[in-house]
Design a protein around this motif. Structure first.
Motif, PDB file in Angstrom:
ATOM      1  N   LEU B 108       8.680  -2.359  21.538  1.00  0.00           N
ATOM      2  CA  LEU B 108       9.836  -2.335  22.437  1.00  0.00           C
ATOM      3  C   LEU B 108      11.123  -2.482  21.625  1.00  0.00           C
ATOM      4  O   LEU B 108      12.095  -1.740  21.813  1.00  0.00           O
ATOM      5  N   GLN B 109      11.101  -3.417  20.681  1.00  0.00           N
ATOM      6  CA  GLN B 109      12.266  -3.627  19.816  1.00  0.00           C
ATOM      7  C   GLN B 109      12.575  -2.355  19.014  1.00  0.00           C
ATOM      8  O   GLN B 109      13.733  -1.918  18.939  1.00  0.00           O
ATOM      9  N   ARG B 316      16.895 -23.155  22.200  1.00  0.00           N
ATOM     10  CA  ARG B 316      16.169 -23.332  23.453  1.00  0.00           C
ATOM     11  C   ARG B 316      16.151 -22.015  24.183  1.00  0.00           C
ATOM     12  O   ARG B 316      16.737 -21.044  23.707  1.00  0.00           O
ATOM     13  N   ALA B 317      15.506 -22.017  25.335  1.00  0.00           N
ATOM     14  CA  ALA B 317      15.473 -20.834  26.189  1.00  0.00           C
ATOM     15  C   ALA B 317      14.892 -19.624  25.480  1.00  0.00           C
ATOM     16  O   ALA B 317      15.400 -18.523  25.562  1.00  0.00           O
ATOM     17  N   GLY B 318      13.778 -19.831  24.751  1.00  0.00           N
ATOM     18  CA  GLY B 318      13.037 -18.704  24.195  1.00  0.00           C
ATOM     19  C   GLY B 318      13.881 -17.841  23.289  1.00  0.00           C
ATOM     20  O   GLY B 318      14.540 -18.346  22.386  1.00  0.00           O
ATOM     21  N   LEU B 319      13.869 -16.529  23.550  1.00  0.00           N
ATOM     22  CA  LEU B 319      14.568 -15.597  22.667  1.00  0.00           C
ATOM     23  C   LEU B 319      16.081 -15.682  22.799  1.00  0.00           C
ATOM     24  O   LEU B 319      16.797 -15.003  22.062  1.00  0.00           O
ATOM     25  N   LEU B 320      16.593 -16.463  23.739  1.00  0.00           N
ATOM     26  CA  LEU B 320      18.030 -16.421  24.015  1.00  0.00           C
ATOM     27  C   LEU B 320      18.873 -17.210  23.007  1.00  0.00           C
ATOM     28  O   LEU B 320      20.054 -16.957  22.860  1.00  0.00           O
ATOM     29  N   GLY B 435      20.860 -17.884  33.536  1.00  0.00           N
ATOM     30  CA  GLY B 435      22.275 -17.660  33.833  1.00  0.00           C
ATOM     31  C   GLY B 435      22.794 -16.398  33.150  1.00  0.00           C
ATOM     32  O   GLY B 435      22.011 -15.541  32.732  1.00  0.00           O
ATOM     33  N   TRP B 436      24.118 -16.279  33.065  1.00  0.00           N
ATOM     34  CA  TRP B 436      24.730 -15.122  32.415  1.00  0.00           C
ATOM     35  C   TRP B 436      24.658 -15.309  30.907  1.00  0.00           C
ATOM     36  O   TRP B 436      25.166 -16.297  30.379  1.00  0.00           O
ATOM     37  N   ILE B 437      24.056 -14.355  30.224  1.00  0.00           N
ATOM     38  CA  ILE B 437      23.811 -14.483  28.792  1.00  0.00           C
ATOM     39  C   ILE B 437      24.614 -13.440  28.015  1.00  0.00           C
ATOM     40  O   ILE B 437      24.528 -12.244  28.308  1.00  0.00           O
ATOM     41  N   GLU B 438      25.353 -13.866  27.014  1.00  0.00           N
ATOM     42  CA  GLU B 438      26.085 -12.951  26.144  1.00  0.00           C
ATOM     43  C   GLU B 438      25.089 -12.126  25.336  1.00  0.00           C
ATOM     44  O   GLU B 438      24.338 -12.676  24.535  1.00  0.00           O
ATOM     45  N   CYS B 439      25.066 -10.816  25.565  1.00  0.00           N
ATOM     46  CA  CYS B 439      24.119  -9.974  24.834  1.00  0.00           C
ATOM     47  C   CYS B 439      24.812  -9.035  23.852  1.00  0.00           C
ATOM     48  O   CYS B 439      24.228  -8.619  22.860  1.00  0.00           O
ATOM     49  N   GLY B 566      17.458  -9.220  20.356  1.00  0.00           N
ATOM     50  CA  GLY B 566      16.462 -10.084  21.006  1.00  0.00           C
ATOM     51  C   GLY B 566      16.878 -10.488  22.415  1.00  0.00           C
ATOM     52  O   GLY B 566      16.061 -10.512  23.343  1.00  0.00           O
ATOM     53  N   ARG B 567      18.150 -10.812  22.578  1.00  0.00           N
ATOM     54  CA  ARG B 567      18.638 -11.195  23.905  1.00  0.00           C
ATOM     55  C   ARG B 567      18.587 -10.016  24.863  1.00  0.00           C
ATOM     56  O   ARG B 567      18.242 -10.176  26.037  1.00  0.00           O
ATOM     57  N   ILE B 568      18.961  -8.840  24.368  1.00  0.00           N
ATOM     58  CA  ILE B 568      18.897  -7.646  25.215  1.00  0.00           C
ATOM     59  C   ILE B 568      17.455  -7.385  25.620  1.00  0.00           C
ATOM     60  O   ILE B 568      17.149  -7.118  26.785  1.00  0.00           O
ATOM     61  N   LEU B 569      16.556  -7.495  24.632  1.00  0.00           N
ATOM     62  CA  LEU B 569      15.137  -7.241  24.897  1.00  0.00           C
ATOM     63  C   LEU B 569      14.606  -8.202  25.960  1.00  0.00           C
ATOM     64  O   LEU B 569      13.954  -7.783  26.919  1.00  0.00           O
TER      65      LEU B 569
END
Lengths: 719, 719
Positions: B108-109, B316-320, B435-439, B566-569
């Motif tokens: 996917l990446q 924290r929050a996994g890939l984020l 929440g809203w994440i900067e990607c 990663g965040r986008i994925l």
């Protein structure tokens, strides 16, 4: 060997800066003697020639694709000028062993990786993973890298120069052999025009004749230079009195220098870690999950493409020894009891390889054997089918991307040379102006890594296989009455238990008899009382028992093909580079004959002139090429068509489309092939279809020349 | 916010090990409260719920693609089970903030990167480079990262817990607001079944009613939480008496914690360095070479795809929020005097974006505006066309890979929030369960980086542009007779010279008059004598001169779109995940509706049964798919066809081919689409052509359903 570091620095603004940087550069590669030459090329550049006193690449007879002598200086200048790659942080004086890839290098690298992924990962359904480069200390301690991933380093006590010990010994012995040749009046090529340099050189290589026996000794040492450990290298330095030519003193005895970059992870620097020196460990640590992902099927392979890091003692030779590099690694997991058979071996058994085995090298020779891999495995030269299968697949991959078939050999590692985890290893070496370069390693890591990690963590890095029929085993077993043990033996209980459990089958058979006969046994427990302990039959039983086992558990062995992409890329450039002579007496023009499949750009599109009439055709052609997934570039500069083509020959662009006034009339365009410079002319769609078949490899240029009408009209202009 | 860390560990062999590791895990994320729960799923797993005391993702109403409430626990379990990604070094207890991608995540990446490269690099002829992650100290000192690339960290003096100060303030204020709601009897969702946890929670969130004014203050602080510096955060902690719930004490005042990983380069550790925190610096340092490669043409963009490293205080929050991540960055270099116009802006001006500007946030609001980018630039909401062009292109990219259009917004940074190098910045944020994440960040770095590096090194990081017509300037110029200066003024000569050269035009005009009238001038030179120095007319001339300038030299400005892959994925996974209900009462089955263009595998090939009759068809279909460049997998397990399909729905595989007994008779195969589960049947070649057009996006499933006959035969079996 000589390393060139050219620092591009427009003279006016940087001037003194560059000289200031010299000190920094010295720090990085302190074992080199520096000579500064100023060239008057335009734009003005300063060139630092870093001359270490080993064999000179100019003296080697490396040839280009067309059999001419390789002009390394011209090639390096081209690679720099066209930004294939460039020293990192150059405006800060650079850091040796670090390089950036510019646009053509970056595209060439991406295309090599793309072919690699198709050839290995997709073709064989490998499980690709992407693991972190940051690695905690514990992992690399267990894998052995913290203790053993080191090179031998020695230091000049007088001026602080640092050497890699094997390179140092190699360099001095080679220079003595060269001095001997001179003294014997044999031809030694000298191409230096700089008198200062010549002086330094002759100091290092006094023309002293050596005894015939000594020459033979030196040659034998050089043939197995990779096989010495630090102590042995230290002995060679003493025995032959090897001295640093810069100071005339012997360096210190070699010490191990760990090649990993350290760092620490977390806000209080609480987790010591390293940058991974290989991508392999991430794959091993994920073994249980990968096996699960593969629904338990064996054998299978994982693969990974990513950066790895090694803090080389003295990086040199451009991309060939760097501190940060792209690797592509495969870990093929196989049942050791399968004799490492491979179910697709028959597909490659006729592939012929050039082999240089361990025994040949240990006898001081470098004679190679060319043979089919099937025969090599049959003869036991290559240990097993899986190893042989990958050697052949590596060969086919290198062939596919355009490596010169006459410049590949597979060399087996000698015992001391092997990495700490390997039990056998063959390198695919490519011949370059720096000699034979290890570009792919193919190691049998046996069960080493999985075993050590499983032992350390307790994780079950094993395959559990249902047996077709249960296996019945019989053996002596000890059963201990733990509850009674404690009260009787107190603190010694544990030691006695352990001693009993560690008893061999043979001993147990004797003890069983003793127990039956005497109602007690006497066993040796060092450290408890007088070392003899009596255990009575109410405390233990020793019985002959039958067990039925339905599963077999084993730790897989690993065959690891490991590719250094930067080294392959550089070797490929040397193998495919040549120069086209000109009739007019201009400079010879460089051509990079890389196959279309890896070429950075596939098509150059050139309109005959800047007139606006070409604009709609340009847009249409570009759009169609993009839709067909073919990378193209437009060159609508005012340079002549010939000049525009030759600029792109250097970049390895295999095809060129010209839009001329005929195009405006009838929509036909010409297609030119890089290596032959011959051209055909046809309608746009036919030309694009032709390019597509050339790029995907389904047709050759000879096919296209038969299909489409030859075009000679622009020939004069293109030349 | 709550982070989940699940440690897969078959219970029997690892047992105690995992519990031992708990201590290690605590070290990594010491600000979390740990609760251990044991689940009885098969295979047995241990789950550690790391619960920090901020807003609970379970309480947010994130929805799936089909509008259902997102079951984050089920999604996480699926991602782990199918090895999309997994904590790195898990068998060693893991290191927080480090993740490995397994086969589907890795594919996917790679596909997202491939689309990115086509959408940006190829579409706009950007110059892609690949620079090293290892970076010497001097470079990052100059760029400002050594001094300013830091987060605010504070420490609990009692138990040593470490917090990111803004996260700490946010967490405590949110928990107080929640307590207030409870006290007011408003509904606060509670989904906890673990009584122990409830207890801890209620301790942190005592149901205390707050004054209305205080509630408003807290809400305003939270709306601009990203805008506080360390001192201000410290003041908030004091003012509102914010205490660590675990100990009941206030943490220390915030200190800057640099986020870069340090290391040293070279055998004597002689070059201090860092792992790059962004790929941008390598591009800036190569600016002069890239401009040259682009034959001087402006504007142009470079691009780079590679790993970057940030030593997050509490990942924290996994890939984020991770410590090693893949970035894709563009540096678009533009002439500041062009008003940052963009020649392709008209192509995107109608693209509608959801915007949240700086002023709205500073007023404590989060109200967004939806408008066309053309209008936003016209209104001055977005500063210039180039910035606007890239915001629109970013939006189109996110749309192409399948991000939910209703879950994108562009948020402008507030002044204190911006990186030290930026003068304006808009983030593309994606809505997730966290929440809203900067990607994607899209910053205007102005001329900051090129200027500081040029100043430090003297390298000419500028564009030199020929003027259409020479520019004539007239001004007062000073000419000094240097030879005479020295003998007269001795050691003060230099200071007097400098003072003269620094004189303003206005002053010079006066001095010229003075010189002409008196034959000498008196100037101020602090530190020389009494601060007044007389210079006579034989030592200097001051004249009104005309100069003609043919070139203009300027430092380009940089617009930087920067993508966290990663965040986008991860966000893409949340946006495309949904579950298909079943009629039989089985568990709901997960589907990942990613577009074919990024799907890890495009086609699943399933033979109806294991009979050997299918083998030749399987080989042929696989071979044809491979030739067409379409990635496929065969599943010839014994599971039912429905089960095999649903296993691959989870992996996002958009198409399925079934070989059944009809295939053996007439060579037809069926083609199934993932989202609708509807099927068509046709000859092999037609089906493969259909897949090709679906994958390259030229046709939709609706098109194919019209072209090929519908197939309903297997429907029952597939369900």
């Amino acid at each position: 060997m000589r390393a060139f570091l050219q620092i591009v620095s427009p003279l006016s603004p940087l001037g003194g800066k560059v000289f200031q940087n010299l000190r920094q550069v010295r720090q990085v590669a302190p074992n080199n003697i520096y000579l500064v030459q100023r060239f008057t090329t335009s734009p003005p550049r300063l060139r630092f020639v870093l001359n270490s006193f080993t064999k000179d690449p100019l003296e080697m007879t490396t040839t280009t694709l067309k059999g001419d002598l390789l002009d390394k200086v011209a090639l390096d200048a081209m690679l720099r000028r066209r930004m294939f790659y460039t020293p990192s942080f150059e405006i800060y004086g650079g850091v040796s062993g670090l390089y950036d890839y510019g646009p053509p290098g970056c595209a060439l690298q991406a295309n090599i990786i793309d072919v690699w992924r198709k050839h290995f990962v997709l073709e064989e359904d490998m499980l690709e993973v992407d693991c972190t480069a940051l690695t905690p200390h514990d992992v690399l301690k267990t894998s052995g890298h913290v203790d053993k991933f080191a090179d031998w380093m020695c230091k000049d006590p007088k001026n602080g120069d640092i050497f890699r010990a094997d390179h140092f010994v190699e360099a001095i012995l080679e220079s003595r052999l060269k001095g001997d040749k001179e003294a014997r009046g044999q031809k030694v090529e000298e191409k230096e025009e700089d008198p200062k340099k010549k002086k330094k050189k002759s100091k290092a290589q006094a023309a002293v004749k050596l005894d015939d026996a000594v020459v033979k000794e030196y040659e034998e040492i050089l043939a197995r230079i990779d096989n010495y450990n630090g102590e042995e290298l230290g002995e060679l330095i003493k025995k032959y009195d090897l001295r640093n030519p810069a100071t005339g003193v012997q360096p210190t005895p070699p010490m191990a220098f760990n090649l990993m970059f350290g760092t620490s992870i977390g806000p209080s620097s609480n987790i010591p870690g390293y940058l991974r020196p290989e991508t392999a460990q991430g794959q091993f640590l994920n073994f249980a999950k990968l096996l699960d992902f593969n629904t338990g099927g064996m054998p299978f392979a994982s693969a990974s493409i990513g950066k790895a890091y090694r803090n080389e003692i003295s990086p040199r030779a451009g991309l060939l020894r760097v501190r940060e590099f792209l690797m592509a690694e495969i870990e093929h997991f196989v049942d050791p009891e399968s004799h490492k058979k491979h179910h697709r071996f028959h597909e490659v058994e006729d592939v012929e390889l050039v082999l240089l085995d361990r025994h040949t090298q240990l006898s001081g020779q470098t004679t190679v054997k060319k043979m089919a891999i099937g025969q090599a495995v049959k003869d036991g030269l290559v240990d097993n089918e899986t190893l042989g299968y990958f050697l052949a697949r590596i060969h086919l991959f290198l062939k596919k991307i355009g490596v010169d078939q006459s410049k590949i050999r597979f060399r087996q590692h000698m015992a001391n040379e092997m990495a700490h985890y390997a039990c056998d290893c063959w390198d695919a070496e490519l011949l370059t102006s720096s000699g034979w370069i290890e570009c792919v390693g193919c190691a049998d890591r046996s069960a080493y890594d999985l075993s050590v990690h499983a032992k350390k963590t307790g994780a079950p890095l094993v395959v559990r296989e249902a047996l077709a029929e249960p296996k019945v085993t019989e053996q002596w077993e000890v059963e201990i009455e733990k509850k009674k043990f404690g009260p009787i033996y107190k603190k010694d209980g544990k030691a006695i238990e352990d001693a009993l459990l560690a008893t061999s089958q043979e001993e147990l058979s004797k003890l069983a008899k003793e127990l039956q006969e005497n109602g007690k046994v006497v066993i040796d427990v060092p450290g408890v009382g007088d070392g003899k302990v009596e255990v009575s039959k109410d405390l233990l039983a020793i019985e002959w028992r039958k067990r039925s086992v339905n599963h077999r558990e084993y730790t897989p062995n690993v065959i690891e093909p490991s590719f250094g992409i930067g080294r392959i890329l550089y070797s490929l450039i040397e193998h495919t580079y040549w120069t086209r002579g000109t009739e007019g007496g201009d400079e010879a023009r460089g051509v990079l004959s890389v196959p279309p499949i890896v070429a950075p750009t596939k098509v150059l599109v050139v309109p005959l002139s800047k007139t606006k009439d070409f604009a709609p055709f340009l847009r249409k052609v570009s759009q169609k090429l993009r839709s067909a997934g073919i990378s193209s570039r437009i060159d609508d500069s005012t340079a002549s068509i010939g000049k525009r083509y030759s600029r792109n020959d250097e970049l390895g662009t295999p095809f060129g489309i010209t839009l001329d006034f005929q195009t405006i009339k009838d929509g036909t365009i010409t297609l030119r092939e890089r290596d032959s410079t011959s051209q055909v002319r046809a309608e746009e769609d036919k030309v694009i279809a032709a390019i597509q078949s050339l790029v995907d490899g389904s047709k050759t240029w000879t096919d296209i020349e038969k299909e489409l009408p030859k075009f000679e009209g622009q020939e004069l202009e293109v030349r």
